[in-house]
Design an enzyme around this catalytic site. Structure first.
Site, PDB file in Angstrom:
ATOM      1  N   ASP A   1       0.630  -0.901  -0.467  1.00  0.00           N
ATOM      2  CA  ASP A   1      -0.105   0.105  -0.022  1.00  0.00           C
ATOM      3  C   ASP A   1       0.669   1.591   0.012  1.00  0.00           C
ATOM      4  O   ASP A   1       2.084   0.360  -0.177  1.00  0.00           O
ATOM      5  CB  ASP A   1      -0.448   0.065   1.275  1.00  0.00           C
TER       6      ASP A   1
HETATM    7  N1  URA Z   1      -1.117  -5.922   3.438  1.00  0.00           N
HETATM    8  C1  URA Z   1      -2.664  -4.540   4.088  1.00  0.00           C
HETATM    9  O1  URA Z   1      -3.176  -4.343   4.079  1.00  0.00           O
HETATM   10  N2  URA Z   1      -1.318  -3.779   2.871  1.00  0.00           N
HETATM   11  C2  URA Z   1      -0.426  -4.049   2.434  1.00  0.00           C
HETATM   12  O2  URA Z   1       0.687  -2.629   2.145  1.00  0.00           O
HETATM   13  C3  URA Z   1       0.347  -5.328   2.602  1.00  0.00           C
HETATM   14  C4  URA Z   1      -0.939  -6.682   2.879  1.00  0.00           C
END
Ligand code: URA
Length: 262
Positions: free
Chosen positions: A104
């Site tokens: 993310d």
């Molecule tokens: N899970 C999430 O919620 N975000 C990420 O960036 C990776 C795994």
């Protein structure tokens, strides 16, 4: 240009010494001509090399990099809106590599980049179940039952089930805690939604390593080629002959200069 016996070894024909023997025996041809002179040179891009009539080709050479993705960076090669993205860290010398999966925008940590499509498939395809570990700072202190629940299975906001392979405290603070969560798939916002399901939203998310390749010694925004050892580990993890070692640590910003403010 490179020495023909070295090229033969790189193409997997034989050791360099045995390759020289093959040349002396008249078994090697370059562009249709027998070449038996030791020290002969060959252009790997242009020349056609045959051994006992069999045309050789070199195994594909791939590139592998590890990037410590900072928070506030998109896992894309370009962004039409001009936001910071992984592509900003790439130049000609990296070749045509792309990120292995995604993190993310506000997640930081290990992100592999490669042009090896087979390896990417093996690392990402759910059926290979390669473990991924995250260190999440969550609001409050989940009970040990709540952590156990993550391993027994929880229902996410979309009604679908999700399961952790492992959920353990890493550090407990006054108002929050850091928890290490290992899962075997890469669904969208998976870690955040799993903690949401037990009532402890994620405040900060860090991936210390991907497929065992760690960024704990790196700074956010640093990119480097894998060492030879790491390359061997990565391929073994992708093939399923080794489990990725569990790498646990806090983001550089927390473990380092800002540690006292946590
Ligand atoms: N899970 C999430 O919620 N975000 C990420 O960036 C990776 C795994």
């Amino acid at each position: 240009m490179e020495r023909l016996h070295k090229y033969l070894a790189r193409a997997g024909v034989a050791s360099r010494r045995k390759a020289e023997r093959l040349m002396l025996d008249g078994k090697v041809q370059v562009n249709g001509q027998v070449v038996c002179q030791p020290g002969s040179l060959v252009d790997a891009q242009r020349d056609e090399v045959c051994v006992e009539g069999r045309k050789l080709s070199l195994p594909a050479q791939h590139s592998y990099f590890i990037f410590y993705k900072p928070r506030g960076v998109l896992t894309t090669l370009a962004d039409p809106q001009g936001r910071p993205c992984v592509g900003d860290w790439l130049s000609k010398r990296h070749g045509r590599v792309y990120p292995v999966g995604r993190l993310d925008y506000d997640t930081e940590g290990a992100l592999l980049l490669t042009d090896d499509g087979d390896l990417v498939n093996r690392l990402l395809m759910p059926r290979f179940q390669i473990p991924r570990s995250y260190v999440a700072k969550v609001r409050g202190k989940p009970s040990s039952e709540a952590l156990q629940q993550l391993c027994k299975g929880v229902v996410l906001s979309d009604g679908k089930p999700a399961l952790a392979l492992r959920a353990k405290f890493h550090r407990i603070l006054k108002a929050n805690s850091w928890v290490v969560l290992t899962v075997a798939e890469g669904r969208y916002h998976l870690v955040k939604r799993m903690f949401e399901a037990i009532g402890h939203p994620v405040l900060s998310l860090f991936r210390p390593a991907q497929a065992g390749i760690s960024v704990l010694e790196m700074r956010p925004g640093q990119m480097r080629a894998l060492t030879q050892e790491e390359g061997v580990l990565l391929k073994a993890v992708a093939l399923g002959t080794r489990q990725p070692p569990l790498v646990v640590g806090l983001p550089a910003r927390v473990a380092g200069v800002f540690a006292s403010k946590e």
